[in-house]
Scaffold this motif. Sequence first.
Motif, PDB file in Angstrom:
ATOM      1  N   GLY A 161       0.828  -1.202   0.000  1.00 55.88           N
ATOM      2  CA  GLY A 161       0.000   0.000   0.000  1.00 55.88           C
ATOM      3  C   GLY A 161       0.857   1.245   0.000  1.00 55.88           C
ATOM      4  N   GLY A 162       0.420   2.264   0.703  1.00 56.66           N
ATOM      5  CA  GLY A 162       1.163   3.526   0.683  1.00 56.66           C
ATOM      6  C   GLY A 162       1.344   4.108   2.070  1.00 56.66           C
ATOM      7  N   TYR A 163       2.371   4.901   2.229  1.00 55.86           N
ATOM      8  CA  TYR A 163       3.485   5.084   1.304  1.00 55.86           C
ATOM      9  C   TYR A 163       4.723   4.359   1.835  1.00 55.86           C
ATOM     10  N   VAL A 164       5.631   3.977   0.904  1.00 52.87           N
ATOM     11  CA  VAL A 164       6.924   3.422   1.294  1.00 52.87           C
ATOM     12  C   VAL A 164       7.680   4.481   2.095  1.00 52.87           C
ATOM     13  N   ARG A 166       6.820   5.631   4.970  1.00 53.97           N
ATOM     14  CA  ARG A 166       5.941   6.393   5.856  1.00 53.97           C
ATOM     15  C   ARG A 166       4.920   5.466   6.500  1.00 53.97           C
ATOM     16  N   CYS A 167       3.687   5.446   5.999  1.00 55.30           N
ATOM     17  CA  CYS A 167       2.639   4.651   6.637  1.00 55.30           C
ATOM     18  C   CYS A 167       2.942   3.152   6.614  1.00 55.30           C
ATOM     19  N   LEU A 168       3.630   2.685   5.588  1.00 54.64           N
ATOM     20  CA  LEU A 168       3.980   1.264   5.550  1.00 54.64           C
ATOM     21  C   LEU A 168       4.953   0.910   6.658  1.00 54.64           C
ATOM     22  N   ASP A 169       5.892   1.814   6.954  1.00 54.43           N
ATOM     23  CA  ASP A 169       6.805   1.602   8.084  1.00 54.43           C
ATOM     24  C   ASP A 169       6.013   1.507   9.385  1.00 54.43           C
ATOM     25  N   ASN A 170       5.062   2.448   9.545  1.00 53.56           N
ATOM     26  CA  ASN A 170       4.255   2.471  10.768  1.00 53.56           C
ATOM     27  C   ASN A 170       3.459   1.182  10.925  1.00 53.56           C
ATOM     28  N   PHE A 171       2.831   0.752   9.832  1.00 58.03           N
ATOM     29  CA  PHE A 171       2.022  -0.458   9.900  1.00 58.03           C
ATOM     30  C   PHE A 171       2.897  -1.673  10.201  1.00 58.03           C
ATOM     31  N   ASN A 172       4.075  -1.725   9.595  1.00 58.28           N
ATOM     32  CA  ASN A 172       4.997  -2.823   9.846  1.00 58.28           C
ATOM     33  C   ASN A 172       5.342  -2.913  11.335  1.00 58.28           C
ATOM     34  N   THR A 173       5.532  -1.757  11.971  1.00 59.71           N
ATOM     35  CA  THR A 173       5.827  -1.730  13.404  1.00 59.71           C
ATOM     36  C   THR A 173       4.677  -2.315  14.211  1.00 59.71           C
ATOM     37  N   SER A 174       3.449  -1.871  13.942  1.00 64.28           N
ATOM     38  CA  SER A 174       2.281  -2.385  14.668  1.00 64.28           C
ATOM     39  C   SER A 174       2.085  -3.874  14.417  1.00 64.28           C
ATOM     40  N   LEU A 175       2.306  -4.292  13.183  1.00 64.34           N
ATOM     41  CA  LEU A 175       2.069  -5.680  12.812  1.00 64.34           C
ATOM     42  C   LEU A 175       3.075  -6.615  13.481  1.00 64.34           C
ATOM     43  N   THR A 176       4.363  -6.281  13.385  1.00 64.60           N
ATOM     44  CA  THR A 176       5.391  -7.167  13.927  1.00 64.60           C
ATOM     45  C   THR A 176       5.495  -7.087  15.447  1.00 64.60           C
ATOM     46  N   ILE A 219      11.450  -2.168  -5.707  1.00 63.08           N
ATOM     47  CA  ILE A 219      12.245  -2.850  -4.683  1.00 63.08           C
ATOM     48  C   ILE A 219      13.490  -2.027  -4.348  1.00 63.08           C
ATOM     49  N   LYS A 220      14.102  -1.440  -5.362  1.00 64.50           N
ATOM     50  CA  LYS A 220      15.273  -0.586  -5.143  1.00 64.50           C
ATOM     51  C   LYS A 220      14.902   0.609  -4.269  1.00 64.50           C
ATOM     52  N   TYR A 221      13.762   1.239  -4.581  1.00 64.99           N
ATOM     53  CA  TYR A 221      13.303   2.379  -3.784  1.00 64.99           C
ATOM     54  C   TYR A 221      13.015   1.937  -2.351  1.00 64.99           C
ATOM     55  N   PHE A 222      12.354   0.799  -2.218  1.00 62.18           N
ATOM     56  CA  PHE A 222      12.012   0.245  -0.911  1.00 62.18           C
ATOM     57  C   PHE A 222      13.257   0.015  -0.068  1.00 62.18           C
ATOM     58  N   PHE A 227      11.511   1.511   5.614  1.00 63.40           N
ATOM     59  CA  PHE A 227      11.829   0.696   6.782  1.00 63.40           C
ATOM     60  C   PHE A 227      13.207   0.993   7.348  1.00 63.40           C
ATOM     61  N   GLU A 228      13.545   2.278   7.425  1.00 62.04           N
ATOM     62  CA  GLU A 228      14.857   2.670   7.924  1.00 62.04           C
ATOM     63  C   GLU A 228      14.981   2.471   9.432  1.00 62.04           C
ATOM     64  N   ARG A 229      13.877   2.599  10.156  1.00 63.84           N
ATOM     65  CA  ARG A 229      13.948   2.538  11.615  1.00 63.84           C
ATOM     66  C   ARG A 229      13.249   1.311  12.183  1.00 63.84           C
TER      67      ARG A 229
END
Length: 251
Positions: A161-164, A166-176, A219-222, A227-229
């Motif tokens: 989804g969006g955005y790489v 930003r929100c995807l980082d946040n969701f990844n944190t909540s999910l994991t 993938i290169k952009y990702f 997911f820097e932090r």
Amino acid sequence: EEYKSYKQYVSRSGVYIVVHPGYYAFFDNKTALSPANNTVGGFPEKNIVERLSLEISPNDFNLNVMQEQEALFRDFLEFMSMEKKLVILIVPRDYKKHMTREYIPGKDEYARYINDLTNLSESIIYLESLEPNTGFMSREDMEILKAFLHDAEIKSVLYSGGYVGRCLDNFNTSLTDTISYESVYFVPEMASVAPDEINEASHRYLLTKDGKINFKGVIKYFKSYGFERVKVPKIKRFSLFKFSRIRDKKS
């Protein structure tokens, strides 16, 4: 008590979760749209995403990237809804208060957009993000999701989804923080980038020569900006159908 009934919709890959569908068109973009000449059921004949596409210049690299990403998501969601495959959408909380265009009571353009793409399929369900402009989830909603995954016997979560970055980082944190990292995968084919964070000189690799999304470029952009932090999720390519665009022979 209904969670177990959703097992019938689960694909072999697992459940797909899409964070903030249509975010740019409804919550980030302030471009003036041409007046809608025709209406259907009180709504403009074309939804906001379709009308925005008519305003995009072929030379506007940033918005052409957005448009191609939107087309891929549209094709994905229509396919999943018609095949009765399970998808969970994460929509912005209290979205009516945060749309870049004034919400008209009784004319919910965002709900109309989602309903059009999902064909009102019972296999498409949703949760709300904690805030309208982040992908963080409330602890209560994540516990609901955890229980749902358990009862529907879902082993893998594939999200995008969006955005790489930003929100995807946040969701990844909540999910994991809630479920095992080993069962979480990131799907690059449906990831979107914030148009105001890219430029053609540095990010031309996001599009192929014929203007399609370059998945290797995503993938290169990702890997460069996402997911820097947080703990970087594993990548899993989309496997249910081949992504393609059907174009008019004249184009």
